[in-house]
Design an enzyme around this catalytic site. Sequence first.
Site, mmCIF file in Angstrom:
data_model
loop_
_atom_site.group_PDB
_atom_site.id
_atom_site.type_symbol
_atom_site.label_atom_id
_atom_site.label_comp_id
_atom_site.label_asym_id
_atom_site.label_seq_id
_atom_site.Cartn_x
_atom_site.Cartn_y
_atom_site.Cartn_z
ATOM 1 N N GLU A 1 0.570 18.340 -6.699
ATOM 2 C CA GLU A 1 1.861 18.935 -6.355
ATOM 3 C C GLU A 1 2.923 18.514 -7.364
ATOM 4 O O GLU A 1 3.734 19.320 -7.807
ATOM 5 C CB GLU A 1 2.276 18.530 -4.941
ATOM 6 C CG GLU A 1 3.513 19.250 -4.448
ATOM 7 C CD GLU A 1 3.794 19.018 -2.974
ATOM 8 O OE1 GLU A 1 4.939 19.301 -2.554
ATOM 9 O OE2 GLU A 1 2.894 18.565 -2.241
ATOM 10 N N THR B 1 8.808 20.339 5.860
ATOM 11 C CA THR B 1 9.995 19.831 6.550
ATOM 12 C C THR B 1 11.271 20.139 5.775
ATOM 13 O O THR B 1 12.352 20.076 6.358
ATOM 14 C CB THR B 1 9.861 18.319 6.803
ATOM 15 O OG1 THR B 1 9.528 17.650 5.588
ATOM 16 C CG2 THR B 1 8.769 18.058 7.837
ATOM 17 N N ARG C 1 7.341 12.442 7.286
ATOM 18 C CA ARG C 1 6.244 13.045 8.041
ATOM 19 C C ARG C 1 5.430 11.981 8.766
ATOM 20 O O ARG C 1 4.856 12.255 9.829
ATOM 21 C CB ARG C 1 5.346 13.908 7.140
ATOM 22 C CG ARG C 1 4.359 14.750 7.920
ATOM 23 C CD ARG C 1 3.636 15.742 7.033
ATOM 24 N NE ARG C 1 4.362 16.985 6.825
ATOM 25 C CZ ARG C 1 4.202 18.091 7.549
ATOM 26 N NH1 ARG C 1 3.367 18.095 8.575
ATOM 27 N NH2 ARG C 1 4.882 19.186 7.280
ATOM 28 N N GLU D 1 -4.808 20.516 6.381
ATOM 29 C CA GLU D 1 -4.573 19.093 6.618
ATOM 30 C C GLU D 1 -4.998 18.573 7.995
ATOM 31 O O GLU D 1 -5.515 17.458 8.098
ATOM 32 C CB GLU D 1 -3.078 18.782 6.395
ATOM 33 C CG GLU D 1 -2.663 18.925 4.960
ATOM 34 C CD GLU D 1 -1.153 18.808 4.774
ATOM 35 O OE1 GLU D 1 -0.722 18.002 3.938
ATOM 36 O OE2 GLU D 1 -0.420 19.533 5.471
#
Length: 779
Positions: free
Chosen positions: A247, A459, A325, A730
């Site tokens: 990422e 989020t 998270r 996930e």
Amino acid sequence: MHKPTYETYKYINGPMHQALRHDSAHKHVAGTAEYIDDIPEPAGLLHGALSLADRAHAEIVSIDLSAVKAHPGVVCVLTGADVPGVNDISSGGHHDEPLLATDEVQFHGQPVFAVIATTRDAARRAARLARIEYRDLPHWTDIDGAIENDAPLVTAGMTLERGTPEAELDNAENRLIGEMRIGGQEHFYLEGHVALAIPGEDDEVQVWSSTQHPSEIQHVVGHVLAIPSNAVTVHVRRMGGGFGGKETQGNLFAALAALAAKKVGRAVKFRPDRDEDMTMTGKRHDFRMDFDVAFNGDGRIHALVANFAARCGYSADLSGPVTDRALFHADSSYFYPHVRLTSQPLKTHSVSNTAFRGFGGPQGMLGGERIIEEIAYALGKDPLEVRKANFYGTPGSGRDVTPYHQKVEDNIIARIVDELERSCDYQARRKAIIDFNAESPVIRKGIALTPVKFGISFTLTAFNQAGALVHVYQDGSIHLNHGGTEMGQGLYTKVAQVLADAFQVDIDRIKITATTTGKVPNTSATAASSGSDLNGMAAYDAARQIKERLVAFAVEHYQVPADEVEFLPNRVRVGNREIPFPDFVKKAYFARVQLSAAGFYKTPKIHWDRAAGRGTPFYYFAYGAACSEVSIDTLTGEYVMERTDILHDVGKSLNPAIDIGQIEGGFVQGMGWLTTEELWWDDKGRLRTHAPSTYKIPLASDRPKIFNTRLAEWSENAEPTIGRSKAVGEPPFMLAISVLEALSMAVASVADYKVCPRLDTPATPERVLMAVERLKAGG
């Protein structure tokens, strides 16, 4: 959304909900799938290599590069001074991650300069010839060291609070204070990081990067080169694994390749070897959870206060949202009447940790399960009984609100767990294991059934958007491009199935093309398990636009009402006639109907106020449960996975074959995180587990001897997601918590199940043996 009947499924190949192989599966097996290092090398290609700091924290006093530049084959050497734009590749605008260190190094392995040479071997050899003088500075590499040295936070922590937890801790029959240490994890992709850059005219540059986030590569390259995003085009056909590590961690290699390519006017490729890759790229965050919990005699939690401290490394990277998270999932599947959760993203002199499958959620959920386990052993109960006592209730029950004040409206965890408990014969097997342990002096067994509740959405609300580009050609073939990236998870196949379903054509009519910023702009990372949700809906929106134009054409051309135009398998019904899809499309073309559309989707209903710790950060939850059985050798600590049964919720599966593969793969990867994969830094800040010889991922032989995986076929997403499916990337990872809990039960048997073993992770054979010895000694 168009919902074909069962009859139509008999006629088209590859609609939504059909089990279909991965579009590149045959290429993966045959070795013909093309990755970046397989691309035919452009004429004059140069290769890059990096010189890595050999200090954990030091001031750079001087650098002598004369021997480097004199080495045969070296074309140029790049330092931070050669960056025309900003010497920074950080994510999220923190400006704390230099492309190349200039005045100071902050972790052992930080890139200091890059060598560009005619061969990869020459570049790597030359990179080792510099003479660098350092002045050492104080360093710490772990959570304890950071706390002892009053280390700063790499980004602000977060607090989630509901009720009056501190005041309520004394208002229950029982109270426990404890701690758990949760290890990190290396991504260990089959394809490591790699980037190839080809300079173009003026300020243009083309970049091929193994990345989950093409738009971030585009932005970072633009900032480093001081050029606008429209001059940078990033291409990604596929990755050999991503798991979150691609990422942000591809930024370094892509930026250096582009910088070098523009400087020398030739194509440049960077591909570090496995040791360098593991040394200089981020991993899953280590955590230390400290908790204080109050509960009643039934094991029901009354109040909880917990802090999650994380080893974040030297820069922020994604540590803010990762630690957020972790707090979002510290409730696991349980309702906390009074709760206060805090995060502590600590700076350490180690590589900056980053995204990894679950993105902090596994660490938070594991902490929540440890609290349940502690309560169970304190009360002498089966942990599953305590789990059930604490499950979220039905909407309106008063037990349906999370610590971040989102209501759990789609709760099916009790049904999932009850169904799995019956189907895997949990109760009888647990009794048989307890009887076996009572008679077995050396081999002990354990069994555990654990739940999963995982929130789906980024989020950061802005990331919950996607685009897609769909072209229908005159011959009826269809071109598909979208912002999601393929890392082996089957995203391309699933989105192609969406188009096949929408147009009612066989999937072999659809060409899936490489993700590129030149076709779909401003893409979000393929992360947060949202790739199919977002890109599937964007592709569906593009198809909807084209179909509406085609219907309007049919109404005008054939003089029929719109309700008499219907897309049937590989044909279109117009009034009382049926026209093959290609013929119908060609007629529309000659009537000058636009046969191309850019689709777009943004997730509805979600919002989040981080400062207040309130909102609705997740569109929905995905659920699952796993029951695992293990055997341990109490003389050596070695263990065997005997059996695992999984029941997982993917809503109405877009592709059951791919989803089951994701579930099983996620479970095994999670099992590795919790058992064998151990990261180890020495006192000089050097990562010593930087190769397959010292870092142990699970092998095929480590999988459970009996491995049963089922989808909850009765489930259908209550929200209007694509095909009423749910994310699958996930959530299955955390099913592996059942393995740790089963190991814990086996260890606890040596002390008659009266003491919680408090296994930290990874629960390597050494840790298991030490726990056995500790419990035997009365600890």
